[in-house]
Design a protein around this motif. Structure first.
Motif, PDB file in Angstrom:
ATOM      1  N   ASP A  16     -11.545   0.838   1.447  1.00 42.06           N
ATOM      2  CA  ASP A  16     -10.543   0.931   2.695  1.00 42.06           C
ATOM      3  C   ASP A  16     -11.746   1.097   3.949  1.00 42.06           C
ATOM      4  O   ASP A  16     -12.450   1.533   4.076  1.00 42.06           O
ATOM      5  CB  ASP A  16      -9.705   2.079   2.451  1.00 42.06           C
ATOM      6  CG  ASP A  16      -8.499   2.027   3.294  1.00 42.06           C
ATOM      7  OD1 ASP A  16      -8.214   1.186   3.767  1.00 42.06           O
ATOM      8  OD2 ASP A  16      -7.743   3.106   3.207  1.00 42.06           O
TER       9      ASP A  16
ATOM     10  N   ASN B 287      -4.232   5.155  -2.124  1.00 45.76           N
ATOM     11  CA  ASN B 287      -5.441   5.643  -1.289  1.00 45.76           C
ATOM     12  C   ASN B 287      -5.950   6.999  -2.124  1.00 45.76           C
ATOM     13  O   ASN B 287      -5.258   7.743  -2.703  1.00 45.76           O
ATOM     14  CB  ASN B 287      -5.038   6.132  -0.052  1.00 45.76           C
ATOM     15  CG  ASN B 287      -4.736   5.243   0.889  1.00 45.76           C
ATOM     16  OD1 ASN B 287      -5.603   4.444   1.555  1.00 45.76           O
ATOM     17  ND2 ASN B 287      -3.519   4.836   1.277  1.00 45.76           N
TER      18      ASN B 287
ATOM     19  N   GLU C  84       0.793  -1.406   0.009  1.00 48.66           N
ATOM     20  CA  GLU C  84      -0.021   0.196   0.020  1.00 48.66           C
ATOM     21  C   GLU C  84       1.028   1.095  -0.009  1.00 48.66           C
ATOM     22  O   GLU C  84       2.159   1.242   0.830  1.00 48.66           O
ATOM     23  CB  GLU C  84      -0.982   0.112   1.213  1.00 48.66           C
ATOM     24  CG  GLU C  84      -1.865   1.399   1.131  1.00 48.66           C
ATOM     25  CD  GLU C  84      -2.678   1.522   2.385  1.00 48.66           C
ATOM     26  OE1 GLU C  84      -2.823   0.378   3.364  1.00 48.66           O
ATOM     27  OE2 GLU C  84      -3.624   2.282   2.362  1.00 48.66           O
TER      28      GLU C  84
ATOM     29  N   LYS D 247     -11.123  -3.755   2.766  1.00 48.44           N
ATOM     30  CA  LYS D 247     -10.066  -3.917   3.443  1.00 48.44           C
ATOM     31  C   LYS D 247     -10.546  -3.767   5.113  1.00 48.44           C
ATOM     32  O   LYS D 247     -11.529  -2.786   5.472  1.00 48.44           O
ATOM     33  CB  LYS D 247      -9.198  -2.630   3.442  1.00 48.44           C
ATOM     34  CG  LYS D 247      -8.213  -2.578   2.106  1.00 48.44           C
ATOM     35  CD  LYS D 247      -7.149  -1.707   2.198  1.00 48.44           C
ATOM     36  CE  LYS D 247      -6.038  -2.108   2.785  1.00 48.44           C
ATOM     37  NZ  LYS D 247      -4.930  -1.200   2.495  1.00 48.44           N
TER      38      LYS D 247
HETATM   39 MG    MG Z   1      -5.765   3.001   2.826  1.00 53.06          MG
END
Ligand code: MG
Ligand code: C2E
Ligand code: MG
Length: 706
Positions: free
Chosen positions: A608, A546, A488, A629
């Motif tokens: 997320d 992100n 990530e 996630k």
């Molecule tokens: Mg994230």
């Protein structure tokens, strides 16, 4: 031939007749009202001077021919025709006279006089019409009296409550408004005196002696009173009492006027309240908080005691505001205020001092600043715990967490409320910076110089990319065989004075100032270039990036990502874009359309921090996503929290039924790893257990170069 005596008798008779006529004439003239005797032809037989005066006419006046300024109404619009009216009367054989009120308009002074015409036809023995007698009464005096009466009535029937009492004080007349305000019946009032009413219903701020004195001296008293018509009603009113007395001071009447000012008073109180209280939450505002703090500083100094200020900031409030709008955000704040009210001690003051900022003045009688700090820390933990929960607003489950700065006081430098608030604010800024999971920070003097204000940070962030202060870090994601699956991308900002600043702090600042658009594009560009390089080392290596909700909702988001994709020549199939649930709730259709476009371009999409926020799952079936996630807050409480275990189990179940990949974030211990791996065979794991986020080169050395 007539004899002398006959002549004398005739003379006497004539004399008598003359006298009688003269008498009649005198009587005729002396009558106060106007009189006209008409012949059957309607020409005038007799008219007295009063009639001439009232109608401004002469004896030779002929109603059929001559013009008369007579009207049927006061406004002189409808003419009154006397001859037509008399013609009608000629033909009626009524015993009583016929009456009509007409208006005489005096052309000289433009005044209208009301005249009452009363006419009667007179017949002889044979039933032939002899005369028509018209009597004219001047009604202007009556009319004036009527007008006066109407005027009095209207004045008395005003919105104000009014009554008149006689010389003994007995209420003899009251208007409807007074009856409504007092709640007493007219009958009850009539048995009551002014004084009895005052005693029963009025809370006089001045004593009644004062009223009497003022009445005797000025014949008038007026003042603000509270009226209690019943146990649970209160009116605020201006009460005026006037005394009517003759020259010798013999009292004739009392006139009482009561103006209900409850509404005005309430509006005034509201304005006063608004000046010191926050409209949304009902808590004290900054102004009142400052007054209270100033008072407590003096008080602590006098008694040699210490207290503390707690500055509370709600995390990610701006995101909630952006995602769900003002109404939801306002309600959310109200629920937070209510939670604070439940949590703090009754004597502590809670104030709302900014959008999502609260200030608590903790009343303590600690004997040292250290003890005050310890007590405040306990309270701050209690508050942080109470606020770390989900609030239900409009069917949305909104998660709140907070950061709290503590400033024990007063020390020697704590001179003013403003100064203390700034220090508590600095402590909360520090609490936001701290990378550990501790959201509470106690002020220390070195903070004042070290911590920059948010505004300054916002300015500095504007140059961060340009000055190479930002860097991408990467954190590994491992599969169940403990092999590298991907990473990530996590951004870091190295501030020249403050050192590394957590994205938890500066992403929010970047979002609020829209700088995230530029920053987000910078991140995508560099991350795309990075994955291109790493795919050469490992073909199936995946990279997650992100995406901020602000960036996602921006109109240029899709065109931007297309152009960065083209410029870098990246293969999107190895790129996962991490979105948050909040993205999907506002403007859902538009958001779903954008996600479809991303998937069409070849990117993968992940949700997320799944389960932490806005868990409206209604859209879920329609989402073309690839991955969920699990947020680290659920993982961190394993194995202690049964609730979190249940949440993780249901997220895994949901992902499996939709055939989605799952990433568990924040795995730090072997125990957590075991638990996660037991849930499902294909879960990916990201966390300090395997590695902390690190710079590209370090990551490459550790994971990609064998
Ligand atoms: Mg994230
Ligand atoms: P996130 O996307 O949920 O990232 C995961 C966060 O968990 C990261 O925090 C990561 O360092 C932290 N983490 C991972 N494993 C562990 C663990 O085992 N224990 C603990 N205590 N923490 C762990 P980080 O890097 O501070 O980022 C925080 C948040 O800031 C991110 O949460 C993300 O929402 C945001 N963020 C970070 N980088 C970016 C970026 O490039 N763009 C955008 N828009 N947001 C970013
Ligand atoms: Mg996350």
């Amino acid at each position: 031939m007539a004899t002398n005596s006959q002549l004398t008798e005739l003379e006497l008779t004539l004399e008598r007749i003359r006298e009688e006529r003269e008498n009649k004439r005198e009587i005729f003239e002396a009558i106060h009202d106007g009189i006209i005797v008409f012949k059957p032809s309607l020409s005038i037989q007799n008219i007295n001077s009063q009639a001439k005066k009232l109608l401004s006419i002469e004896a030779n006046f002929d109603p059929a021919k001559d013009y008369l300024s007579l009207y049927k109404n006061k406004k002189t619009t409808l003419m009154f025709k006397l001859d037509t009216w008399l013609e009608c009367i000629k033909n009626t054989n009524k015993q009583e006279p016929t009456e009509i009120l007409v208006w005489y308009s005096d052309p000289l002074n433009l005044q209208s006089t009301p005249l009452l015409f009363s006419a009667k036809a007179m017949f002889n023995k044979n039933g032939e019409l002899k005369n028509i007698l018209l009597v004219i009464y001047d009604r202007s005096i009556h009319n004036e009296a009527d007008e006066q009466k109407r005027l009095m009535q209207a004045a008395f029937n005003s919105y104000n409550g009014q009554f008149i009492a006689n010389e003994k004080g007995y209420i003899i007349k009251s208007n409807d408004s007074f009856i409504a305000i007092s709640g007493l019946s007219r009958e009850a009032l009539q048995k009551m005196t002014l004084m009895q009413w005052l005693e029963q219903q009025v809370n006089l701020k001045n004593d009644s002696n004062g009223i009497l004195k003022s009445l005797l001296e000025n014949k008038l008293w007026s003042g603000e009173v509270e009226l209690h018509p019943s146990q649970d009603t209160v009116f605020h009113a201006i009460l005026s009492i006037s005394m009517i007395a003759d020259k010798e001071y013999n009292i004739e009447h009392y006139i009482v006027n009561l103006q209900n000012i409850t509404d005005i008073k309430e509006a005034h109180n509201r304005i006063e309240h608004m000046a010191f209280y926050d409209n949304l939450t009902g808590l004290a505002n900054r102004k009142l908080a400052k007054e209270y703090i100033t008072y407590t500083i003096t008080n602590h100094r006098r008694h040699n005691t210490y207290g503390a200020l707690l500055y509370i900031n709600i995390n990610r409030f701006k995101t909630i505001n952006n995602a769900f709008g003002r109404r939801v955000a306002d309600r959310f704040l109200q629920l937070i205020a209510a939670e604070l009210n439940k949590t703090v001690n009754i004597e502590d003051q809670i104030a709302r001092v900014g959008g999502d900022e609260f200030l608590i003045t903790c009343i303590d009688h600690a004997k040292s600043a250290d003890n005050a700090a310890k007590n405040a820390l306990k309270m701050a933990k209690k508050i942080a715990k109470a606020l770390n929960r989900h609030f239900l607003v409009d069917g949305l489950s909104l998660h709140s967490t907070s950061r709290i700065g503590i400033k024990p006081y007063p020390d020697e430098e704590d001179t003013s409320a403003d100064n203390l608030i700034v220090k508590a604010d600095l402590a909360v800024s520090k609490a936001k910076e701290i990378k550990t999971n501790n959201p509470i920070y106690i002020y220390t003097p070195d903070l004042s110089s070290a911590v920059k204000s948010r505004k300054q940070l916002e300015q500095d962030l504007g140059f961060a990319c340009q000055k190479n202060q930002v860097q991408l870090y990467y954190q590994a994601q491992m599969n169940s065989n403990q092999e590298l699956h991907g990473a990530e991308t996590l951004i870091r900002w190295f501030h020249p004075e403050l050192g590394m600043i957590s994205p938890d702090i500066f992403i929010e600042i970047a979002e609020e100032s829209q700088q995230i658009l530029k920053l987000g594009a910078w991140i995508m560009y560099h991350a795309f270039k990075q994955i291109k390089r790493w795919n050469k080392l490992k073909r199936d290596f995946k990279l997650s990036i992100n995406i901020s909700p602000i960036q996602f909702h921006d109109a240029d988001f899709i065109p931007n990502i297309i152009s960065i994709k083209q410029e870098t020549g990246v293969n999107p199939k190895n790129i996962t874009l991490e979105l948050t649930e909040g993205i999907l709730i506002s403007d859902t259709e538009q958001a779903l359309h954008k996600i479809d476009q991303l998937v069409e371009l070849g990117f993968k999409v992940s949700i997320d921090d799944f389960g932490t926020g806005y868990s409206s799952l209604s859209y879920f079936q329609r989402l073309p996503i690839h991955e969920l996630k699990i947020d680290k807050s659920f993982v961190s409480r394993i194995p202690k929290s049964k609730e979190d275990i249940a949440i993780i189990e249901s997220i895994v179940h949901l992902a499996n039924t939709k055939k989605l990949d799952i990433v568990a974030e924040g795995v730090e211990t072997a125990e957590q790893l075991n638990f996660i791996q037991k849930q499902s065979a294909n879960i990916l794991v990201q966390g300090y257990y395997y590695s902390k986020p690190c710079p590209a080169q370090e990551f490459e050395n550790q994971f990609l170069i064998k």
